[in-house]
Design an enzyme around this catalytic site. Structure first.
Site, PDB file in Angstrom:
ATOM      1  N   LEU A  64     -10.084 -32.884   8.338  1.00 14.88           N
ATOM      2  CA  LEU A  64      -9.789 -32.454   9.695  1.00 14.88           C
ATOM      3  C   LEU A  64     -10.433 -31.094   9.961  1.00 14.88           C
ATOM      4  CD1 LEU A  64      -8.160 -32.945  12.317  1.00 14.88           C
ATOM      5  CD2 LEU A  64      -6.160 -32.047  11.146  1.00 14.88           C
ATOM      6  N   PRO A  65     -11.778 -31.048   9.996  1.00 20.63           N
ATOM      7  CA  PRO A  65     -12.425 -29.776  10.313  1.00 20.63           C
ATOM      8  C   PRO A  65     -12.016 -29.335  11.720  1.00 20.63           C
ATOM      9  CG  PRO A  65     -14.066 -31.525  10.036  1.00 20.63           C
ATOM     10  CD  PRO A  65     -12.732 -32.121   9.799  1.00 20.63           C
ATOM     11  N   HIS A  66     -11.701 -28.060  11.858  1.00 20.84           N
ATOM     12  CA  HIS A  66     -11.229 -27.564  13.143  1.00 20.84           C
ATOM     13  C   HIS A  66     -11.533 -26.079  13.261  1.00 20.84           C
ATOM     14  CE1 HIS A  66      -8.055 -26.852  10.205  1.00 20.84           C
ATOM     15  NE2 HIS A  66      -7.749 -25.780  10.916  1.00 20.84           N
ATOM     16  N   THR A  67     -11.644 -25.644  14.501  1.00 23.36           N
ATOM     17  CA  THR A  67     -11.845 -24.225  14.772  1.00 23.36           C
ATOM     18  C   THR A  67     -11.596 -23.962  16.242  1.00 23.36           C
ATOM     19  OG1 THR A  67     -13.325 -22.347  14.392  1.00 23.36           O
ATOM     20  CG2 THR A  67     -14.329 -24.351  15.280  1.00 23.36           C
ATOM     21  N   VAL A 102     -11.823 -31.127  15.458  1.00 23.39           N
ATOM     22  CA  VAL A 102     -11.070 -30.594  16.591  1.00 23.39           C
ATOM     23  C   VAL A 102     -11.628 -29.214  16.912  1.00 23.39           C
ATOM     24  CG1 VAL A 102      -8.822 -29.905  17.497  1.00 23.39           C
ATOM     25  CG2 VAL A 102      -8.986 -31.847  15.903  1.00 23.39           C
TER      26      VAL A 102
END
Length: 162
Positions: A64-67, A102
């Site tokens: 779930l890569p997110h920033t 996300v």
């Protein structure tokens, strides 16, 4: 706003071919840039910085890569499934083939955690993961994610819920 509002067939990438973490993040940044208009380099740098803190791999072949991004107005959720799993430095040491990206506007950061929580809830069931790996179309992926959500996730989540 919830995951059902953010994930559309247009934001589903099936059977992508990146061979490692770096090329995957580059692909996700390129795809995200074309959808939200932010510079690819800015998105890539933000994703790399987040991964530097610690891997966003959740285990069981999912990440779930997110920033958060400055200067963007709308959140973005992308789903990518790889042809071959890659090492994403998961705690369970399993390679990853399912990715939910996300990107969230810094100005409205309060919605980020509820959406990530919904994604995690949708991915708890091993049957859901198996079905995502077998889905033949982007529309099927979106439908599977919606079906995997608990009934209360279909309503709008408020910041007070967390």
């Amino acid at each position: 706003m919830n995951i059902s509002d953010l994930l559309s067939a247009h934001n589903v990438i099936l059977d992508a071919g990146p061979a490692n973490k770096e090329t995957l993040l580059d692909l996700l940044a390129t795809e995200a840039s074309s959808r939200i208009g932010a510079p690819k380099e800015e998105i890539l740098k933000a994703l790399q910085a987040r991964e530097h803190i610690g891997s966003t791999a959740l285990g069981k072949g999912v990440a779930l890569p997110h920033t958060e991004l400055r200067g963007t107005e709308n959140p973005l959720v992308l789903f990518a499934r790889l042809r071959k799993p890659i090492d994403f430095e998961a705690r369970d040491d399993e390679p990853v083939d399912l990715f939910f990206l996300v990107l969230w506007p810094t100005a409205t950061r309060k919605g980020l955690l509820p959406v990530m929580g919904e994604i995690c809830q949708a991915l708890r069931d091993p049957q859901s993961l198996r079905k995502l790996r077998q889905a033949e179309t982007p529309d099927a992926v979106v439908q599977l994610v919606r079906q995997a959500l608990p009934p209360n996730a279909e309503r709008e989540l408020d910041d007070d819920d967390f």
